[in-house]
Design a protein around this motif. Structure first.
Motif, PDB file in Angstrom:
ATOM      1  N   UNK A 149      26.536 -11.414   1.856  1.00 31.44           N
ATOM      2  CA  UNK A 149      25.588 -11.616   2.944  1.00 31.44           C
ATOM      3  C   UNK A 149      24.190 -11.176   2.586  1.00 31.44           C
ATOM      4  N   UNK A 150      23.312 -11.350   3.564  1.00 37.23           N
ATOM      5  CA  UNK A 150      21.919 -10.952   3.393  1.00 37.23           C
ATOM      6  C   UNK A 150      21.318 -10.641   4.756  1.00 37.23           C
ATOM      7  N   UNK A 151      20.239  -9.889   4.751  1.00 44.21           N
ATOM      8  CA  UNK A 151      19.472  -9.603   5.956  1.00 44.21           C
ATOM      9  C   UNK A 151      18.050  -9.222   5.553  1.00 44.21           C
ATOM     10  N   UNK A 152      17.153  -9.283   6.526  1.00 42.74           N
ATOM     11  CA  UNK A 152      15.759  -8.899   6.316  1.00 42.74           C
ATOM     12  C   UNK A 152      15.546  -7.497   6.850  1.00 42.74           C
ATOM     13  N   UNK A 153      14.879  -6.654   6.051  1.00 37.33           N
ATOM     14  CA  UNK A 153      14.481  -5.327   6.493  1.00 37.33           C
ATOM     15  C   UNK A 153      12.973  -5.362   6.723  1.00 37.33           C
ATOM     16  N   UNK A 154      12.571  -5.005   7.927  1.00 35.44           N
ATOM     17  CA  UNK A 154      11.152  -4.935   8.282  1.00 35.44           C
ATOM     18  C   UNK A 154      10.767  -3.475   8.455  1.00 35.44           C
ATOM     19  N   UNK A 155       9.732  -3.058   7.744  1.00 38.48           N
ATOM     20  CA  UNK A 155       9.240  -1.682   7.857  1.00 38.48           C
ATOM     21  C   UNK A 155       7.784  -1.734   8.307  1.00 38.48           C
ATOM     22  N   UNK A 156       7.526  -1.087   9.427  1.00 36.33           N
ATOM     23  CA  UNK A 156       6.156  -0.951   9.940  1.00 36.33           C
ATOM     24  C   UNK A 156       5.667   0.421   9.506  1.00 36.33           C
ATOM     25  N   UNK A 157       4.580   0.441   8.776  1.00 36.44           N
ATOM     26  CA  UNK A 157       4.094   1.701   8.241  1.00 36.44           C
ATOM     27  C   UNK A 157       2.571   1.788   8.358  1.00 36.44           C
ATOM     28  N   UNK A 158       2.075   3.003   8.282  1.00 31.76           N
ATOM     29  CA  UNK A 158       0.623   3.207   8.246  1.00 31.76           C
ATOM     30  C   UNK A 158       0.226   3.595   6.827  1.00 31.76           C
ATOM     31  N   UNK A 214       0.850  -1.191   0.000  1.00 35.33           N
ATOM     32  CA  UNK A 214       0.000   0.000   0.000  1.00 35.33           C
ATOM     33  C   UNK A 214       0.883   1.237   0.000  1.00 35.33           C
ATOM     34  N   UNK A 215       0.339   2.340  -0.443  1.00 35.74           N
ATOM     35  CA  UNK A 215       1.070   3.599  -0.428  1.00 35.74           C
ATOM     36  C   UNK A 215       1.154   4.096   1.021  1.00 35.74           C
ATOM     37  N   UNK A 216       2.369   4.219   1.583  1.00 34.99           N
ATOM     38  CA  UNK A 216       2.487   4.555   3.008  1.00 34.99           C
ATOM     39  C   UNK A 216       2.122   6.008   3.313  1.00 34.99           C
ATOM     40  N   UNK A 217       1.476   6.202   4.495  1.00 30.34           N
ATOM     41  CA  UNK A 217       1.183   7.543   4.997  1.00 30.34           C
ATOM     42  C   UNK A 217       2.305   8.016   5.912  1.00 30.34           C
ATOM     43  N   UNK A 218       2.785   7.106   6.769  1.00 32.36           N
ATOM     44  CA  UNK A 218       3.899   7.436   7.665  1.00 32.36           C
ATOM     45  C   UNK A 218       4.638   6.155   8.047  1.00 32.36           C
ATOM     46  N   UNK A 219       5.906   6.337   8.462  1.00 31.12           N
ATOM     47  CA  UNK A 219       6.741   5.215   8.907  1.00 31.12           C
ATOM     48  C   UNK A 219       6.642   5.131  10.420  1.00 31.12           C
ATOM     49  N   UNK A 220       6.297   3.959  10.934  1.00 31.94           N
ATOM     50  CA  UNK A 220       6.148   3.753  12.378  1.00 31.94           C
ATOM     51  C   UNK A 220       7.366   3.072  12.996  1.00 31.94           C
ATOM     52  N   UNK A 221       8.137   2.353  12.193  1.00 30.29           N
ATOM     53  CA  UNK A 221       9.335   1.694  12.706  1.00 30.29           C
ATOM     54  C   UNK A 221      10.039   0.927  11.612  1.00 30.29           C
ATOM     55  N   UNK A 222      11.328   0.665  11.850  1.00 32.65           N
ATOM     56  CA  UNK A 222      12.128  -0.096  10.888  1.00 32.65           C
ATOM     57  C   UNK A 222      13.216  -0.831  11.660  1.00 32.65           C
ATOM     58  N   UNK A 223      13.440  -2.109  11.341  1.00 28.72           N
ATOM     59  CA  UNK A 223      14.492  -2.872  11.995  1.00 28.72           C
ATOM     60  C   UNK A 223      15.059  -3.901  11.022  1.00 28.72           C
ATOM     61  N   UNK A 224      16.278  -4.311  11.299  1.00 29.88           N
ATOM     62  CA  UNK A 224      16.999  -5.250  10.447  1.00 29.88           C
ATOM     63  C   UNK A 224      17.272  -6.508  11.266  1.00 29.88           C
ATOM     64  N   UNK A 225      16.933  -7.685  10.708  1.00 29.10           N
ATOM     65  CA  UNK A 225      17.135  -8.959  11.414  1.00 29.10           C
ATOM     66  C   UNK A 225      17.664 -10.018  10.448  1.00 29.10           C
TER      67      UNK A 225
END
Length: 188
Positions: free
Chosen positions: A63-72, A34-45
């Motif tokens: 290497x590799x990693x996962x980027x998680x973005x929590x957005x509204x 979805x088109x984001x309104x705002x970013x609520x958090x981001x973390x790398x695991x």
């Protein structure tokens, strides 16, 4: 004079033959559903990596990693987390090298100084994507066979026997009273 009479000997051993360090910042573009309104958090695991010697002067880390973005989205009325797997390849130059290693067989040790970490997460200018800035840092060591020279005492067989006596201990009377002379005594 024979080889054994010389003051120095060559020892072949494994040692650190090269070192390098690299700090990297990368920008990744994440595509949420979805088109984001705002970013609520981001973390790398889930960081995984391996290292290999690339050339005489460099080590390559893949290497590799996962980027998680929590957005509204939907005018900040709903939220979602988007996860994207990112791969990378870092070439680390060796700042210290031993030119006198014996062969071309090396072990590579890579240690993470700074785990991949989100520095900044923002909505891209077009509004459909999220840009994530990630930092990471590695230190690498190359382990190989090399020669070291050690000084030896050519008169080792003529050492004073008094040196060995310094390591001998005498039993005190207090220690002797605790000794059981018939420690082979049969149990009934």
């Amino acid at each position: 004079m024979t080889f054994l009479d010389k003051e120095y000997r060559e020892i072949i051993t494994k040692a650190v033959c090269g070192k390098g360090r690299k700090f990297t910042q990368d920008n990744h573009s994440i595509s949420p559903s979805h088109s984001p309104s705002s970013i609520l958090g981001c973390w790398v695991i889930n960081h995984l990596y391996n290292a290999k010697k690339k050339s005489e002067d460099t080590v390559e880390i893949n290497g590799s990693y996962d980027i998680n973005v929590w957005y509204s989205y939907n005018d900040n009325t709903k939220t979602e987390v988007v996860t994207e797997r990112v791969t990378y390849s870092d070439i680390i130059p060796l700042s210290i090298k031993d030119e006198k290693s014996i062969n071309d067989e090396y072990d590579v040790i890579a240690k993470v100084i700074q785990q991949p970490n989100c520095l900044e997460c923002k909505i891209a200018s077009k509004g459909n994507k999220v840009t994530v800035e990630v930092e990471r840092e590695f230190i690498v060591q190359i382990i190989g066979d090399t020669k070291v020279y050690v000084k030896v005492n050519p008169n080792w067989d003529k050492l004073d026997d008094d040196d060995d006596e310094a390591w001998e201990f005498e039993m005190t009377e207090d220690e002797a009273k605790d000794v059981k002379p018939d420690f082979f005594h049969k149990k009934d």
